[in-house]
Design a protein around this motif. Structure first.
Motif, mmCIF file in Angstrom:
data_model
loop_
_atom_site.group_PDB
_atom_site.id
_atom_site.type_symbol
_atom_site.label_atom_id
_atom_site.label_comp_id
_atom_site.label_asym_id
_atom_site.label_seq_id
_atom_site.Cartn_x
_atom_site.Cartn_y
_atom_site.Cartn_z
ATOM 1 N N SER A 1 10.686 8.628 27.324
ATOM 2 C CA SER A 1 11.487 7.512 27.815
ATOM 3 C C SER A 1 10.648 6.258 28.027
ATOM 4 C CB SER A 1 12.199 7.918 29.109
ATOM 5 O OG SER A 1 11.278 8.470 30.036
ATOM 6 N N PHE A 2 9.438 6.398 28.578
ATOM 7 C CA PHE A 2 8.651 5.187 28.818
ATOM 8 C C PHE A 2 8.128 4.608 27.508
ATOM 9 C CE2 PHE A 2 5.118 8.278 29.185
ATOM 10 C CZ PHE A 2 4.116 7.653 28.460
ATOM 11 N N THR A 3 7.939 5.453 26.490
ATOM 12 C CA THR A 3 7.535 4.941 25.183
ATOM 13 C C THR A 3 8.657 4.105 24.582
ATOM 14 O OG1 THR A 3 6.096 6.843 24.792
ATOM 15 C CG2 THR A 3 6.737 5.545 22.875
ATOM 16 N N ARG A 4 9.897 4.561 24.720
ATOM 17 C CA ARG A 4 11.035 3.779 24.245
ATOM 18 C C ARG A 4 11.053 2.400 24.899
ATOM 19 N NH1 ARG A 4 16.594 7.248 23.748
ATOM 20 N NH2 ARG A 4 15.724 9.254 23.106
ATOM 21 N N ARG A 5 10.823 2.399 26.209
ATOM 22 C CA ARG A 5 10.859 1.134 26.929
ATOM 23 C C ARG A 5 9.743 0.206 26.460
ATOM 24 N NH1 ARG A 5 13.733 -0.145 31.068
ATOM 25 N NH2 ARG A 5 14.166 1.974 31.758
ATOM 26 N N LEU A 6 8.541 0.744 26.290
ATOM 27 C CA LEU A 6 7.419 -0.075 25.844
ATOM 28 C C LEU A 6 7.661 -0.622 24.447
ATOM 29 C CD1 LEU A 6 4.422 2.061 27.169
ATOM 30 C CD2 LEU A 6 5.294 -0.072 28.126
ATOM 31 N N LEU A 7 8.213 0.198 23.552
ATOM 32 C CA LEU A 7 8.520 -0.269 22.199
ATOM 33 C C LEU A 7 9.542 -1.400 22.253
ATOM 34 C CD1 LEU A 7 8.733 3.148 20.320
ATOM 35 C CD2 LEU A 7 6.970 1.398 20.001
ATOM 36 N N ALA A 8 10.525 -1.281 23.150
ATOM 37 C CA ALA A 8 11.538 -2.326 23.295
ATOM 38 C C ALA A 8 10.923 -3.625 23.807
ATOM 39 C CB ALA A 8 12.645 -1.863 24.236
ATOM 40 N N GLY B 1 8.080 -4.679 22.868
ATOM 41 C CA GLY B 1 7.215 -5.219 21.824
ATOM 42 C C GLY B 1 5.818 -4.641 21.768
ATOM 43 N N VAL B 2 5.549 -3.566 22.531
ATOM 44 C CA VAL B 2 4.231 -2.941 22.486
ATOM 45 C C VAL B 2 4.057 -2.244 21.135
ATOM 46 C CG1 VAL B 2 2.717 -1.224 23.547
ATOM 47 C CG2 VAL B 2 4.200 -2.642 24.972
ATOM 48 N N GLN B 3 2.887 -2.398 20.535
ATOM 49 C CA GLN B 3 2.607 -1.830 19.223
ATOM 50 C C GLN B 3 2.178 -0.367 19.336
ATOM 51 O OE1 GLN B 3 3.193 -3.755 16.351
ATOM 52 N NE2 GLN B 3 4.071 -5.053 17.967
ATOM 53 N N ASP B 4 2.374 0.371 18.230
ATOM 54 C CA ASP B 4 2.024 1.794 18.214
ATOM 55 C C ASP B 4 0.567 2.027 18.588
ATOM 56 O OD1 ASP B 4 4.573 2.497 17.504
ATOM 57 O OD2 ASP B 4 4.150 2.638 15.361
ATOM 58 N N VAL B 5 -0.318 1.147 18.132
ATOM 59 C CA VAL B 5 -1.747 1.346 18.410
ATOM 60 C C VAL B 5 -2.027 1.239 19.902
ATOM 61 C CG1 VAL B 5 -2.303 -1.106 18.047
ATOM 62 C CG2 VAL B 5 -4.076 0.648 17.731
ATOM 63 N N GLU B 6 -1.287 0.384 20.595
ATOM 64 C CA GLU B 6 -1.481 0.246 22.038
ATOM 65 C C GLU B 6 -0.908 1.449 22.782
ATOM 66 O OE1 GLU B 6 -1.587 -4.237 23.439
ATOM 67 O OE2 GLU B 6 0.188 -3.874 22.209
ATOM 68 N N ILE B 7 0.188 1.996 22.276
ATOM 69 C CA ILE B 7 0.749 3.192 22.898
ATOM 70 C C ILE B 7 -0.198 4.369 22.714
ATOM 71 C CG2 ILE B 7 2.625 4.887 22.737
ATOM 72 C CD1 ILE B 7 4.508 2.542 22.213
ATOM 73 N N ALA B 8 -0.839 4.439 21.538
ATOM 74 C CA ALA B 8 -1.837 5.487 21.316
ATOM 75 C C ALA B 8 -3.011 5.325 22.272
ATOM 76 C CB ALA B 8 -2.323 5.442 19.871
ATOM 77 N N ARG B 9 -3.408 4.076 22.535
ATOM 78 C CA ARG B 9 -4.490 3.816 23.490
ATOM 79 C C ARG B 9 -4.056 4.211 24.901
ATOM 80 N NH1 ARG B 9 -5.182 -1.684 22.881
ATOM 81 N NH2 ARG B 9 -6.233 -1.208 20.920
ATOM 82 N N LEU B 10 -2.795 3.944 25.226
ATOM 83 C CA LEU B 10 -2.275 4.331 26.532
ATOM 84 C C LEU B 10 -2.336 5.844 26.706
ATOM 85 C CD1 LEU B 10 -0.661 3.916 29.184
ATOM 86 C CD2 LEU B 10 1.422 3.879 27.793
ATOM 87 N N ASP B 11 -1.991 6.582 25.659
ATOM 88 C CA ASP B 11 -1.993 8.049 25.748
ATOM 89 C C ASP B 11 -3.352 8.593 26.151
ATOM 90 O OD1 ASP B 11 0.662 8.502 25.229
ATOM 91 O OD2 ASP B 11 0.387 8.682 23.064
ATOM 92 N N THR B 12 -4.416 7.950 25.694
ATOM 93 C CA THR B 12 -5.765 8.432 26.028
ATOM 94 C C THR B 12 -6.100 8.190 27.490
ATOM 95 O OG1 THR B 12 -6.892 6.340 25.470
ATOM 96 C CG2 THR B 12 -6.507 7.912 23.676
ATOM 97 N N GLY C 1 -5.792 -4.330 30.602
ATOM 98 C CA GLY C 1 -6.526 -5.247 29.741
ATOM 99 C C GLY C 1 -5.990 -5.335 28.330
ATOM 100 N N SER C 2 -4.989 -4.519 28.010
ATOM 101 C CA SER C 2 -4.371 -4.549 26.692
ATOM 102 C C SER C 2 -3.263 -5.597 26.693
ATOM 103 C CB SER C 2 -3.801 -3.170 26.348
ATOM 104 O OG SER C 2 -3.017 -3.228 25.182
ATOM 105 N N PRO C 3 -3.316 -6.616 25.803
ATOM 106 C CA PRO C 3 -2.336 -7.713 25.860
ATOM 107 C C PRO C 3 -0.884 -7.237 25.814
ATOM 108 C CG PRO C 3 -4.130 -8.285 24.381
ATOM 109 C CD PRO C 3 -4.333 -6.843 24.759
ATOM 110 N N GLY C 4 -0.567 -6.338 24.871
ATOM 111 C CA GLY C 4 0.817 -5.880 24.748
ATOM 112 C C GLY C 4 1.272 -5.086 25.947
ATOM 113 N N LEU C 5 0.432 -4.163 26.420
ATOM 114 C CA LEU C 5 0.779 -3.348 27.578
ATOM 115 C C LEU C 5 0.861 -4.214 28.835
ATOM 116 C CD1 LEU C 5 -1.424 -0.201 26.891
ATOM 117 C CD2 LEU C 5 1.076 -0.334 26.798
#
Length: 239
Positions: free
Chosen positions: A16-23, A25-36, A125-129
């Motif tokens: 659910s939070f990934t859906r919200r972040l994608l909405a 405008g967060v990019q896949d690469v930033e979501i992958a960074r968030l996962d770590t 520190g991630s611009p999109g996040l």
């Protein structure tokens, strides 16, 4: 729809939070960074404290279940300041950061993913996040203003209509509605604590909304049978 083998994840399986972040405008690469930067999911039971009343508790993302930001009085009375739903980020904004006066309590079984304290800077520190968290914080502030207006100026009838519309709108953002219906897995006692009303008053008001063909509640679900009429009643504005 592409298969899972192709690397595409069906929307029903997206967190659910990934859906919200994608909405946002967060990019896949930033979501992958968030996962770590996240721990494995934790599970909590109803009435467990998710966010203690102490500064510095690590923020987290709601995966499933409902929680509330609560202020408790010495005599046992409590005010639900805000509902926290799947997809919400908790602890990043001023309202939900840990403080001695409030705490976050599960009102259903809940699953969350916490941020590793040493890696919080990697997220902020991630611009999109960072931009997404700022949007979420602004929306939380808007909901807090709505809560103040509900409690201070709206009638019980208007309060119930407004809260149900708000919950539907928020859950729709993360794919947890079914047309005009959504799961409402909390007892009327919780709604009473959120609306500043007695349990009897909430029950009577919901019954009035049902008699008028506006709302139907049964089996832990809510059906908003005439959202336009409800919005007109309580001056609800989505967004």
């Amino acid at each position: 729809m592409l298969s899972a083998e192709s690397g595409f994840v069906p929307i029903s399986r997206v967190r659910s939070f990934t859906r919200r972040l994608l909405a946002y405008g967060v990019q896949d690469v930033e979501i992958a960074r968030l996962d770590t930067a996240l721990h494995a999911p934790d599970s909590y039971q109803t009435n467990d404290v998710l966010h203690p009343s102490r500064p510095g508790a690590p923020p987290f993302f709601m995966l499933s279940g409902w929680a509330c930001l609560v202020r408790e009085l010495d005599d046992g009375r409590r005010q639900m300041v805000a509902f926290l739903l799947p997809g919400d980020a908790v602890g990043f904004d001023l309202l939900t950061q840990s403080r001695e006066s409030t705490r976050v309590v599960a009102v259903t079984p809940v699953r969350v993913q916490r941020v590793r304290p040493s890696l919080i800077g990697q997220i902020t520190g991630s611009p999109g996040l960072s931009r997404a968290l700022a949007i979420a914080s602004d929306q939380q502030q808007t909901r807090l203003i709505n809560q103040v207006v509900r409690l201070g100026r709206q009638t019980a009838y208007e309060r119930c209509a407004h809260l149900l519309l708000e919950l539907h709108a928020r859950l729709a953002e993360v794919g947890e509605t079914y047309g005009d219906s959504f799961r409402l897995p909390v007892k009327q006692e919780i709604l009473a604590d959120a609306l500043g009303l007695s349990l009897v008053h909430v029950n009577r008001t919901l019954q009035q909304l049902r008699r008028e063909g506006l709302v139907e509640l049964h089996g832990g679900s809510a059906i908003l049978q005439d959202r336009s009429a409800l919005a007109e009643i309580c001056e609800f504005r989505a967004g």
